[in-house]
Design a protein around this motif. Structure first.
Motif, PDB file in Angstrom:
ATOM      1  N   GLN A  60       0.832  -1.202   0.000  1.00  0.00           N
ATOM      2  CA  GLN A  60       0.000   0.000   0.000  1.00  0.00           C
ATOM      3  C   GLN A  60       0.873   1.262   0.000  1.00  0.00           C
ATOM      4  O   GLN A  60       0.600   2.213  -0.731  1.00  0.00           O
ATOM      5  N   SER A  61       1.928   1.269   0.786  1.00  0.00           N
ATOM      6  CA  SER A  61       2.841   2.418   0.821  1.00  0.00           C
ATOM      7  C   SER A  61       3.516   2.624  -0.530  1.00  0.00           C
ATOM      8  O   SER A  61       3.632   3.750  -1.016  1.00  0.00           O
ATOM      9  N   MET A  62       3.964   1.529  -1.145  1.00  0.00           N
ATOM     10  CA  MET A  62       4.614   1.629  -2.445  1.00  0.00           C
ATOM     11  C   MET A  62       3.643   2.159  -3.497  1.00  0.00           C
ATOM     12  O   MET A  62       3.976   3.043  -4.281  1.00  0.00           O
ATOM     13  N   ARG A  63       2.439   1.639  -3.513  1.00  0.00           N
ATOM     14  CA  ARG A  63       1.453   2.083  -4.515  1.00  0.00           C
ATOM     15  C   ARG A  63       1.064   3.552  -4.325  1.00  0.00           C
ATOM     16  O   ARG A  63       0.847   4.270  -5.308  1.00  0.00           O
ATOM     17  N   ALA A  64       0.976   4.001  -3.079  1.00  0.00           N
ATOM     18  CA  ALA A  64       0.676   5.420  -2.822  1.00  0.00           C
ATOM     19  C   ALA A  64       1.775   6.302  -3.397  1.00  0.00           C
ATOM     20  O   ALA A  64       1.498   7.345  -4.016  1.00  0.00           O
ATOM     21  N   PHE A  65       3.022   5.907  -3.231  1.00  0.00           N
ATOM     22  CA  PHE A  65       4.149   6.641  -3.809  1.00  0.00           C
ATOM     23  C   PHE A  65       4.066   6.649  -5.331  1.00  0.00           C
ATOM     24  O   PHE A  65       4.207   7.691  -5.970  1.00  0.00           O
ATOM     25  N   MET A  66       3.836   5.482  -5.926  1.00  0.00           N
ATOM     26  CA  MET A  66       3.842   5.356  -7.382  1.00  0.00           C
ATOM     27  C   MET A  66       2.772   6.210  -8.054  1.00  0.00           C
ATOM     28  O   MET A  66       2.974   6.688  -9.175  1.00  0.00           O
ATOM     29  N   SER A  67       1.674   6.422  -7.395  1.00  0.00           N
ATOM     30  CA  SER A  67       0.544   7.105  -8.039  1.00  0.00           C
ATOM     31  C   SER A  67       0.461   8.587  -7.711  1.00  0.00           C
ATOM     32  O   SER A  67      -0.559   9.218  -7.990  1.00  0.00           O
ATOM     33  N   ASN A  68       1.540   9.165  -7.167  1.00  0.00           N
ATOM     34  CA  ASN A  68       1.514  10.575  -6.790  1.00  0.00           C
ATOM     35  C   ASN A  68       2.826  11.279  -7.131  1.00  0.00           C
ATOM     36  O   ASN A  68       3.846  10.651  -7.386  1.00  0.00           O
ATOM     37  N   GLY A  69       2.763  12.599  -7.112  1.00  0.00           N
ATOM     38  CA  GLY A  69       3.939  13.441  -7.156  1.00  0.00           C
ATOM     39  C   GLY A  69       4.873  13.246  -8.333  1.00  0.00           C
ATOM     40  O   GLY A  69       4.453  12.978  -9.463  1.00  0.00           O
TER      41      GLY A  69
END
Length: 133
Positions: A60-69
């Motif tokens: 979940q942490s990795m996917r949040a990073f991948m889909s932002n910024g």
């Protein structure tokens, strides 16, 4: 268990290198500041080949990073800038990033190629880490 993620990218022309480097460093800074990131770094190999190594508390942490910024902004550009791209992810017991030899072995044995618009012959053959000539 932590989630390790390794990418290997080959920039297809030196003309893309300046913006690639700026964007790659911005993505690493973003990863390091992201919730759930346990480590992030980049390695330059010969010529225009770059590796990233990140370690996450969970998917979940990795996917949040991948889909932002910065990471989300650069991903569409990678399709054109690179002629080789590969990735692998795996669960590991350690909260320390894998060493680079382990990362390279994992991407060779368990990795997959990612889509690029101008694939090299090795990429077309499905080689995630082409042999050095």
């Amino acid at each position: 268990m932590a989630l390790a993620s390794i990418t290997r990218l080959r920039v297809r022309s030196i003309r893309y290198l300046p913006e690639f480097l700026v964007r790659a460093l911005a993505s690493v800074r973003q990863a390091r500041g992201s919730s759930g990131c346990l480590g992030a770094d980049v390695r330059r190999e010969v010529k225009l080949i770059f590796w990233t190594r990140t370690l996450w508390r969970d998917e979940q942490s990795m996917r949040a990073f991948m889909s932002n910024g910065a990471h989300r902004a650069v991903m569409p550009k990678i399709l054109n800038w690179c002629d080789e791209a590969s990735v692998t992810h795996w669960q590991q017991d350690s909260d320390s990033p894998p060493d680079w030899s382990t990362a390279e072995n994992k991407i060779q044995t368990e990795g997959r190629t990612s889509m690029v618009q101008n694939p090299s012959p090795a990429h077309r053959r499905g080689e995630t880490v082409p042999s050095r000539v």
